[in-house]
Design an enzyme around this catalytic site. Structure first.
Site, PDB file in Angstrom:
ATOM      1  CG  LEU A  75      -2.954  -6.133  -5.456  1.00 45.49           C
ATOM      2  CD1 LEU A  75      -2.396  -4.745  -5.202  1.00 45.49           C
ATOM      3  CD2 LEU A  75      -1.836  -7.091  -5.881  1.00 45.49           C
ATOM      4  CG  HIS A  76      -9.336  -3.558  -4.795  1.00 38.37           C
ATOM      5  ND1 HIS A  76      -9.056  -3.422  -3.460  1.00 38.37           N
ATOM      6  CD2 HIS A  76     -10.197  -2.551  -5.102  1.00 38.37           C
ATOM      7  CE1 HIS A  76      -9.716  -2.395  -2.977  1.00 38.37           C
ATOM      8  NE2 HIS A  76     -10.415  -1.843  -3.948  1.00 38.37           N
ATOM      9  NE  ARG A  77      -8.333   2.109  -3.044  1.00 42.32           N
ATOM     10  CZ  ARG A  77      -9.217   3.054  -2.818  1.00 42.32           C
ATOM     11  NH1 ARG A  77      -9.524   3.899  -3.778  1.00 42.32           N
ATOM     12  NH2 ARG A  77      -9.809   3.164  -1.653  1.00 42.32           N
ATOM     13  CG  ASP A  88      -4.753  -2.015  -3.143  1.00 46.82           C
ATOM     14  OD1 ASP A  88      -5.726  -2.658  -2.691  1.00 46.82           O
ATOM     15  OD2 ASP A  88      -4.354  -2.141  -4.323  1.00 46.82           O
TER      16      ASP A  88
END
Length: 355
Positions: free
Chosen positions: A202-204, A276
């Site tokens: 999860l990083h977008r 993501d």
């Protein structure tokens, strides 16, 4: 022939490794690290693990607002290009480092080679979409991973210099998969059994910078009914703290970011992948693991069309439903990302054209 390669973020280190090996067999390479990923766990370890040479330049730009970061990269890259006088500048993917390298080179009339050209999510609110579109329009060589990417370029009037080479990330996975099996003990270290856990990334910005999307995703993670592991990106950790969000689920192990070989081992042995990330979607495909993508669209449309990847957005209910029900029969899936020899094709084409 001298090639100046620009990298700056974790996915680019992975992509650059096989291409750099090919370049250095036949030409000179100047490797420039912009410093976009500046944390040691997100940067240095990749150069060590993937046997990428130490960068000739590290610009140490670090984390900043998009305009300031891109502008500082542009200024520093211009100085490097003027000093090194390369025959071409090679950029990867869709980061601010990609755009800065492409703009700096094109303004100095140095031809640009774009690896992973033609990808489109058709969401202009994503900074990555702006970066990839602009980079494609100033590039001399557009090295496409799929036929879909070629069609996207044609729809924008780009037909010259377009080459279907396959995906360099497949090259990297094939090269490193056995190495990961031999060298990593991450499953044992985390107490995980192959095929029994969900891998989460999860990083977008579209998820982490939107407090409601981030809240819904964290809620889904907190309701996961089975073992999961989440290597937590430093930026995501900061956004969670800023919004008062925590992971509160005994099934979920929060760990620090891991190196590429450890990540590859986690991907290959996962039951499902929840992400993501653009790169992780492809690696899930290569690993033959069902992928659940927490975005509203993807640049890797082939994975969705083939049924190996499902888009849930940031909707808590959709994420949990996909975790429960989404399955894939990979024996029926067509290989659409090439033959694992994209790197050689890229270097051969550049050498052929530059004479």
């Amino acid at each position: 022939m001298k090639v100046l390669t620009v990298v700056g973020a974790r996915p680019q280190f992975i992509k650059a490794a096989p291409v750099s090996r090919e370049i250095r067999r036949k030409a000179d390479e100047i490797l420039v690290h912009t410093g976009q990923h500046y944390d040691k766990s997100m940067s240095d370890v990749f150069f060590e693990e993937l046997h990428i040479p130490v960068p000739d330049y590290n610009l140490h730009v670090g984390s900043k607002a998009h305009g300031r970061q891109t502008g500082e990269m542009l200024s520093k890259l211009e100085d490097v290009i003027l000093s090194e006088k390369p025959d071409c500048v090679l950029v990867y993917g869709d980061t601010n480092s990609t755009l800065a390298g492409a703009l700096a080179a094109s303004k100095l009339h140095i031809p640009v080679a774009h690896v992973e050209a033609g990808l489109r999510s058709f969401n202009r609110r994503m900074p990555e979409e702006i970066n990839r579109v602009l980079t494609d329009h100033v590039s001399k060589w557009l090295f496409c991973p799929t036929k879909t990417a070629i069609r996207h370029l044609a729809s924008e009037g780009i037909t010259e210099g377009v080459h279907l080479v396959g995906d360099v990330m497949l090259d990297a996975v094939l090269y490193n998969k056995r190495l990961a099996e031999e060298k990593t003990t991450t499953l044992q270290d985390l107490g995980l059994e192959a095929g029994s856990y969900i891998l989460i990334t999860l990083h977008r910005a579209e998820n982490t910078d939107d407090s409601e999307r981030l809240r819904q995703i964290i809620e889904a993670i907190n309701r996961l009914p089975m073992a999961a592991v989440l290597p937590l990106h430093p930026r995501t950790r900061g956004k969670m703290e800023q919004n008062g969000l925590i992971i509160d689920n005994d099934h979920v192990q929060l760990i620090e970011p891991v190196g590429y070989l450890d990540m590859l081992q986690l991907e290959v042995n996962a039951r499902k992948i929840l992400t993501d990330s653009g790169g992780v979607q492809k690696e899930a495909f290569f690993a033959r693991v069902p992928c659940i993508t927490m975005r509203d669209e993807t640049e890797w449309t082939e994975t969705v069309e083939l049924g190996t990847n499902i888009l849930t957005g940031a909707d808590t209910g959709k994420i949990l439903e996909a975790v429960e029900t989404f399955e894939v029969e990979f024996s029926e899936i067509e290989p659409v990302f090439g033959d694992g020899h994209a790197s050689g094709k890229i270097v051969e084409q550049i050498i052929r054209d530059l004479g």
